[in-house]
Design a protein around this motif. Structure first.
Motif, PDB file in Angstrom:
ATOM      1  N   THR A  36       0.822  -1.211   0.000  1.00  0.00           N
ATOM      2  CA  THR A  36       0.000   0.000   0.000  1.00  0.00           C
ATOM      3  C   THR A  36       0.855   1.259   0.000  1.00  0.00           C
ATOM      4  N   ASP A  45      -0.066   4.838   5.283  1.00  0.00           N
ATOM      5  CA  ASP A  45      -0.326   3.524   4.702  1.00  0.00           C
ATOM      6  C   ASP A  45       0.941   2.702   4.606  1.00  0.00           C
ATOM      7  N   ALA A  79      -7.600  -1.013  -4.751  1.00  0.00           N
ATOM      8  CA  ALA A  79      -6.200  -1.291  -4.422  1.00  0.00           C
ATOM      9  C   ALA A  79      -5.818  -2.690  -4.874  1.00  0.00           C
ATOM     10  N   ARG A  96      -6.905  -0.652   5.519  1.00  0.00           N
ATOM     11  CA  ARG A  96      -6.289  -0.757   4.203  1.00  0.00           C
ATOM     12  C   ARG A  96      -5.081  -1.677   4.166  1.00  0.00           C
ATOM     13  N   CYS A  97      -4.580  -2.037   5.338  1.00  0.00           N
ATOM     14  CA  CYS A  97      -3.414  -2.932   5.377  1.00  0.00           C
ATOM     15  C   CYS A  97      -3.831  -4.301   4.866  1.00  0.00           C
ATOM     16  N   GLU A 143     -11.471  -3.960  -0.500  1.00  0.00           N
ATOM     17  CA  GLU A 143     -10.740  -2.824  -1.086  1.00  0.00           C
ATOM     18  C   GLU A 143     -10.423  -3.133  -2.553  1.00  0.00           C
TER      19      GLU A 143
END
Lengths: 446, 477, 465
Positions: A49, A58, A388, A87-88, A385
């Motif tokens: 990320t 991030d 991504a 988001r990890c 997500e």
């Protein structure tokens, strides 16, 4: 905006000494663990990320810092914190490069456990998470039922109907749909409770861990795994009462569910009876090997966890150690290998799958650039997500294509799904296989 | 900071490329060092033009600006000591051109050092400067700090591998310094700007030299029962005119810390090891390896191991490269120093460091680039105990003082930044520094670019006397 | 000089003593630069004296040019003003030398050969194989920015200069860098002093990294029918793992330069006729190492030369090697002494463009029937020498046109070209420093910081700095 930023550590300490930790007392990242991070930043370029967005928030270092800030009372568990922790990918690539040995996966899961306790997600997200982690995954029968419904949707053309009418697009699901697994006709649940004898001289007796969703989407992989084990002199027991490993729940911070699943597996597998407990899913494997992290030192279950975990082996790790004895026929093909994050970074197994691939006559293994960087699958990340995940996938397919390999091999069902979607989206025409499927193909069947 | 300025920046770069909320800024108050300073705003330019625009806005509102790559620096070079706009180059990370035939490449400043070497590996070339942070640190950052690394002993530091620069001056002028062809007529401006710690310009494009990978590499591990034997070996190797590609030393205390974690095969009962590498043409490297091994044995090396293959070599280097992290397992907080001494002074300097450790009651480990006399004593302390950090700094200062007494320097590769500005007078007279300040002012007239760095003075804001404490620990070499 | 001129020698004598001041015009001729004589020369022995002299000059608005062995004062534009020749040759002490550490510090006026001799006693050397080797001082070598054949392996002075002390145009002693081999403290100011022709400061002391003397060395020489083939050989070597110490290409006709009386003094041992004679391009590369490495170099180079279409090949060693090396090093003095109107263009291009740049240059010279000779270093430095017979107006026009076109051609290739050496009378017409430079404004800023009143070496440098 602060008029004058604190320019010294004393200032900073004064600023947060007044406030209390934002973490609750249980299931929280501990100072002893997160303070090992000396913010050297060596992890940043290995973080998918950070590579995508180039922002400290991030990056592994930035995420750890955010946890520290919450613990110091300088940051609240609010939207920003949750966004960056969510988001990890939990690919743990950072652990592989960390010179200080920070156990990032562990503290990330604890940070997510804190979010579970202290943060109220939007309604739909709450319902979805509750359904997946608490109501679906722990129950094999419900998985089977859901799978049948999905199979109906896939087989009877409703999929293309939904696509063509744009319903999926309306729901924002069009990308996710391509990532959905194809539901098997013959679920693996039917094999539970069976024992498969070793071919030739018995060299080991192993228990097979079949997974949860894999039983409805990767039953053929599971069967192939058993065949390869048998052919190499292993008696394989598929214990009846086994349940989901709890990895997805643990990664999401739903630790109570993960704990219960772990306990159920302790009683389903009598670790003493087996030389090893085998899994073909790297994601499951790393959680199974780290069951002890779910329990505190005072809990009686800790001992069971350690006993259980000591027996867990990834299939490639196990076979590479045991040595292949089954004769293999040549498969003239060029392949490349995508490291599954939870195998290479979670379990530090890099060589074993490569060794197995090279064992097949006529197979040419060509390494792709950045093979140990996450493909974007990351459990359910590609669903949560998608943007991504697709960006990462696109890079991955580029590198895979450059090797001119006919097949991409990997070591985890989730990665297989993602890479198959990638091969389809990017029209690379590459086949995606589990390393074990390659071995199974090469077995000379009597 | 003026909210108009933030609006202007957002208009220029898009909202996605401007951070200004407190919780976002908190993540830019640190780098790889023990220093702390928070910016008022963080921006992510994508092209040179945007950098020019940022500088113009900063000038319009008279806001300090600070360049930052990956934030792995060890002297606070990329921290906003007086607040301002932090210009982060992580999104300017394209390799613009690779010219294999002429052995050079053009890169944006945000390209990660190791990524460039990976990109050209198939052509048999590499980017030679190899700071320990090379997997993460950017070439822009390397240029600012003039980074070195284990192999700079033979290959030189960053400045020896930079042909020319495109840069935006703090006044907003876009300039090109030097040229890809050698000996650009006029003053060697790239030579001046490389290593200026981000105080003269924001570098937006770099033309670097690529170096051919050696045909043969021989890696040796020499094991010693006394530190003096090891340091005297280094002195002797140098004096005999053998220039190894790398010559690293770890003392016994550090070896035990490393071995517990890395299992590189370092013997835990020894007093010191030397990790030596020779490379070049097969015929030369083989002989040099033998010569080096002979010198080690002459100085009572208990054992000299030669890595038989790439795997053994990687394992030895893993022990070295993970040494600082391994120390971190013993103590969450430690302070790494960076001093230089003439190589002949190694034995007495290490003895002195040992005495200083005893005097202050600190464990001090030593892992360093012995071949060029670049020391990295690691002082272990407990940040949670009162005054410990101050004492650690005091002991570090004493070590640096001794380095200077020996004819050395206050920093070999980490830079002065905001960590060592107060030590500059130990090395330079007021006249020396005044001339350097003049040079800075020639390009950075108002002092808007990276203020409060290198020189023990301030422009604008009041002087900062307080030394920050580390939040956790810091860091490696 | 202004009205105070009469008192200048005595004021300077107050600083350094009367025996170290020369005001006799006849003697001052030796200090002339581009036919311009100073009104006085002064020979300080201490840095404090230099400070006094510079301060005095600044007050009196006198221009100072520091001189050493006065071998390369012809480089650059004629000085705008030249009052005081600051003769640095009495500052010739070795300040410190630590052979074990391979570092040394020496005053600027020490002759290079003297320093070399000291280093030689310890089996060490400085890779500063500069022209005028037997006379030049280290200060002059650094300030003039000349290179030498060893740059192939060792780079230029900027790669092994550790630090420097100098006196600025305001009479302030300042230093940068240090004496240790690795150091990032403060700005690398010493780097901008290299090749600055003394326009930023008077260099007083230089710290160097020294190097262990090379094991036995040899030179491989081969000849080629065409420039392209010789360049092909250069490319072939640079793509290999070989790391030669030197690498040069010489044009046909270099034999004329190398067979003069001056040349035979420098290089008493003649080079084989089959190599030097004839109309072929010569590729030469020195290498060093143990016997096995030497054999490998020789073997590989012979094979490469054959593949690249070499006509002849030879390996030089011993006295012949020493002679060949000296000729390479002294190419510029030999060219300048060969013809009174010699004009040398210093061209730098990317290594793969050597052939292209040279083709353009030779075309310009040939079309005007100007005799020329070339030495090109493997790293991309080309010394294109027009050996005009006389400095007549007609010849001048020819040279000006040719060199202007060559400068343009090089600029088009992205390279640099200057004309460091040419007859004084032509300097106002030739583009001595090449086309205007984009970073000139940044250079001016630097000059102002060091020498605000422009009293140091005024007018000689790029753009008339």
């Amino acid at each position: 905006m602060p008029a004058t930023p604190p320019q010294s550590h004393e200032d900073a300490q004064r600023e947060f000494a007044l406030t209390l930790s934002g973490f609750s007392a249980t299931d929280k990242p501990e100072y002893e663990d997160y303070s090992r991070c000396v913010h050297c930043g060596l992890c940043s370029n290995n973080c998918p990320t950070y590579r995508l967005w180039g922002r400290e928030a991030d990056s592994p270092r930035g995420r750890i810092r955010q946890m520290a800030l919450v613990d110091q009372g300088r940051l609240e568990i609010g939207d920003t914190f949750v966004t960056h922790i969510d988001r990890c990918l939990n690919c743990r690539n950072c652990e592989s490069v960390c010179p200080s040995g920070v156990e990032y996966g562990k503290i990330l899961e604890l940070a997510r456990a804190q979010i579970e306790q202290k943060y109220k997600r939007p309604f739909t997200s709450r319902v979805l998470r509750d359904f997946i982690y608490r109501r679906l995954l722990p129950y094999p029968k419900r998985i089977a039922a859901a799978a049948r419904t999905l199979r109906f949707y896939q087989r009877w053309g409703l999929a293309s109907l939904a696509r063509n009418t744009g319903i999926l697009r309306l729901l924002g699901l069009q990308d996710r749909e391509s990532l959905l697994p194809k539901i098997d006709s013959n679920f693996f649940f039917s094999e539970l409770g069976k024992t498969f004898p070793a071919q030739g001289r018995q060299r080991a007796r192993v228990a097979f861990f079949a997974g949860c969703v894999a039983q409805v989407t990767f039953s053929e992989l599971n069967r192939a795994t058993i065949r390869v084990l048998q052919a190499n002199g292993c008696e394989v027991v598929v214990t009846a009462e086994q349940v989901c490993c709890g990895a997805l729940a643990a990664h999401a911070g739903v630790r109570d569910v993960a704990r219960n699943l772990a306990r159920a597996n302790f009683s389903a597998f009598h670790a003493d009876d087996f030389d090893a407990i085998i899994t073909n899913a790297a994601g499951c494997g790393s959680t199974l090997k780290e069951y002890s992290q779910l329990f505190t030192e005072n809990e009686a279950d800790l001992e069971s966890a350690c006993k259980f975990s000591a027996k867990v082996r990834d299939i490639s790790e196990f076979l590479a150690d045991l040595g292949l004895v089954a004769p293999l026929r040549p498969l003239p093909m060029r392949v490349t290998y995508q490291d599954s994050c939870h195998l290479v970074h979670g379990q530090k197994i890099r060589e074993a799958p490569r060794k197995l691939i090279r064992a097949v006559p006529s197979v040419e293994l060509v390494e792709m650039a950045l093979s140990d960087l996450c493909c974007g699958s990351a459990g359910v990340y590609n669903v949560m997500e998608p943007k991504a995940a697709l960006d990462l996938l696109s890079d991955k397919m580029h590198h895979a294509q450059q090797t001119k390999a006919q097949a991409i091999l990997t070591a985890n069902p989730g990665c297989i799904l993602q890479l198959r979607a990638g091969a389809a989206i990017h029209k690379t025409g590459q086949e995606v296989l589990h390393v074990i499927e390659l071995l199974d193909r090469a077995l000379i069947k009597s | 900071m003026d909210s108009h300025a933030i609006n202007d920046l957002k208009k220029l770069l898009g909202a996605d490329a401007v951070l200004h909320r407190p919780e976002e800024l908190l993540l830019y108050e640190y780098d790889g060092s023990v220093e702390v300073a928070r910016p008022n705003c963080v921006v992510f330019p994508r092209h040179t033009k945007e950098v020019v625009g940022i500088v113009q806005i900063a000038n319009r509102y008279q806001i300090p600006m600070i360049g930052r790559g990956a934030g792995t620096g060890l002297s606070g070079g990329a921290l906003a000591r007086q607040g301002g706009v932090l210009v982060v180059f992580s999104r300017m990370n394209r390799i613009l051109e690779i010219d294999v035939e002429n052995q050079c490449a053009v890169v944006q400043p945000g390209v990660v050092n190791a990524d460039l070497s990976v990109a050209v590996a198939q052509t048999g070339l590499h980017f030679a400067p190899d700071p320990s942070s090379q997997k993460a640190s950017t070439i822009g950052g390397n240029v600012s700090e003039n980074s070195g690394g284990p192999h700079t002993l033979a290959y030189g530091v960053t400045t020896n591998h930079v042909h020319s620069l495109e840069a935006v001056l703090p006044t907003g002028e876009l300039v090109r310094l030097g040229s890809p062809a050698l000996d650009s007529p006029g003053y060697d401006l790239p030579g001046l700007f490389v290593g200026s710690e981000g105080t003269l310009a924001l570098v937006t494009e770099i033309t670097v030299k690529l170096t051919r990978l050696p045909e043969t590499v021989k890696t040796l591990l020499a094991i010693f029962d006394t530190v003096d034997d090891a340091t005297e070996t280094v002195v002797d190797i140098t004096a005999r005119g053998i220039t190894p590609a790398a010559c690293e030393m770890l003392d016994g205390w550090t070896i035990r810390a490393v071995e517990a974690y890395v299992h590189a095969g370092f013997p835990v009962d020894c007093a010191a090891v030397l990790l030596l590498e020779v490379d070049g043409l097969r015929e030369a490297a083989e002989q040099h390896a033998e010569e080096v091994a002979d010198v080690c044995r002459l100085h009572h090396a208990r054992e000299v191991r030669v890595a038989r293959d790439a795997r053994e070599r990687d394992l030895l280097w893993k022990g070295r490269k993970n040494a600082f992290g391994a120390v971190g397992r013993l103590s969450p907080t430690y302070y790494v120093q960076d001093g230089v001494i003439p190589r002949t002074k190694l034995p007495q300097t290490l003895r002195r460091i040992n005495e200083i450790g005893e005097k202050y009651g600190f464990e001090i480990g030593n892992i360093f680039h012995a071949g060029d006399g670049n020391l990295h004593p690691i002082i272990l302390f407990d940040a949670r105990e009162e005054k410990q950090f101050q004492r650690a700094v005091a002991s570090a200062d004493e070590i640096i003082g001794f380095c200077i007494e020996m004819g050395g320097s206050i920093t070999g590769e980490h830079g002065v930044g905001m960590e060592k500005d107060r030590l500059m007078p130990l090395l330079f007279t007021e006249d020396d520094m005044n001339l350097m300040r003049r040079v800075r002012d020639a390009y950075n007239p108002v002092g808007l670019l990276n203020p409060g760095k290198i020189f023990p003075d301030t422009k604008g804001c009041g002087e900062i006397h307080v030394r920050p404490l580390p939040v956790a620990g810091a860091s490696r070499a | 000089m202004n009205t105070a001129s009469a008192t200048v020698p005595s004021r300077l004598a107050d600083i350094v003593g009367p025996s170290n001041v020369v005001a006799d015009p006849a003697q001052l001729a030796a200090f002339a630069i581009d036919d311009k004589k100073p009104s006085v020369s002064v020979s300080p022995q201490l840095i404090a004296e230099i400070v006094e002299i510079v301060k005095f000059a600044r007050k009196e608005k006198l221009a100072i040019i520091a001189t050493g062995a006065r071998t390369k004062l012809g480089i650059g534009l004629p000085p705008r003003q030249y009052d005081i020749a600051l003769n640095m040759t009495r500052l010739d002490r070795l300040v410190s030398y630590d052979p074990g550490d391979l570092t040394l510090s020496a005053e600027a006026g020490i002759p290079l050969h003297k320093l070399s001799a000291i280093l030689g006693e310890h089996h060490q050397f400085l890779p500063l194989a500069a022209p005028y080797f037997d006379r030049t001082t280290i200060g002059g070598t650094i300030a003039s920015g000349v290179d030498g054949p060893l740059r192939q392996l060792y780079g230029t002075a900027r790669d092994y200069l550790l630090g420097m002390e100098f006196v600025t145009g305001e009479g302030v002693v300042a230093k940068s860098g240090g004496r240790v081999v690795k150091n990032v403290t403060g700005y690398d100011i010493h780097k901008v002093m290299i090749g600055a022709l003394g326009t930023l400061g008077v260099i007083t002391r230089i710290n160097f990294k020294t190097f262990p003397r090379l094991l036995s060395s040899r030179a491989f020489v081969s000849t080629f029918q065409t420039l392209e083939r010789a360049c092909g050989m250069r490319n072939r070597v640079s793509q290999s793992h070989l790391a030669p110490v030197t690498m040069e290409i010489f044009s046909p006709g270099v034999a004329n330069l190398f067979s003069t009386e001056t040349a035979s003094r420098i290089a008493p041992n003649s080079i084989p006729e089959n190599i030097l004679g004839g109309s072929r391009w010569i590729f030469t590369s020195g290498f060093a190492g143990n016997p096995n490495a030497l054999a490998r170099y020789e073997n590989d180079l012979r094979k490469m030369a054959e593949e690249c279409g070499a006509v002849d090949a030879a390996v030089l060693e011993g006295p012949q090697l020493a002679s060949a090396f000296a000729l390479k090093r002294e190419f510029i003095p030999l060219a300048l002494s060969f013809s009174s109107a010699a004009t040398i263009l210093k061209i730098s291009v990317l290594p793969r463009q050597i052939a292209e740049a040279l083709t353009a240059a030779t075309r310009e010279a040939e079309s005007r029937h100007l005799p020329w000779v070339v030495m090109a270093r493997g790293v991309g430095m080309i010394y294109f020498t027009i050996l005009a017979g006389e400095s007549s107006e007609a010849t001048k026009q020819q040279v000006v046109q040719a060199s202007d076109n060559i400068l343009l051609a090089c600029a088009a290739l992205g390279g640099n070209a200057t004309i460091p050496w040419c007859p004084t009378a032509w300097k106002n017409t030739l583009r001595v420093w090449g086309p205007p430079r984009a970073d000139f404004a940044q250079m001016l800023k630097l000059k102002k910081a060091f020498d605000p009143d422009a009293i140091l070496s005024p007018g000689r440098f790029v753009g008339g700095i």
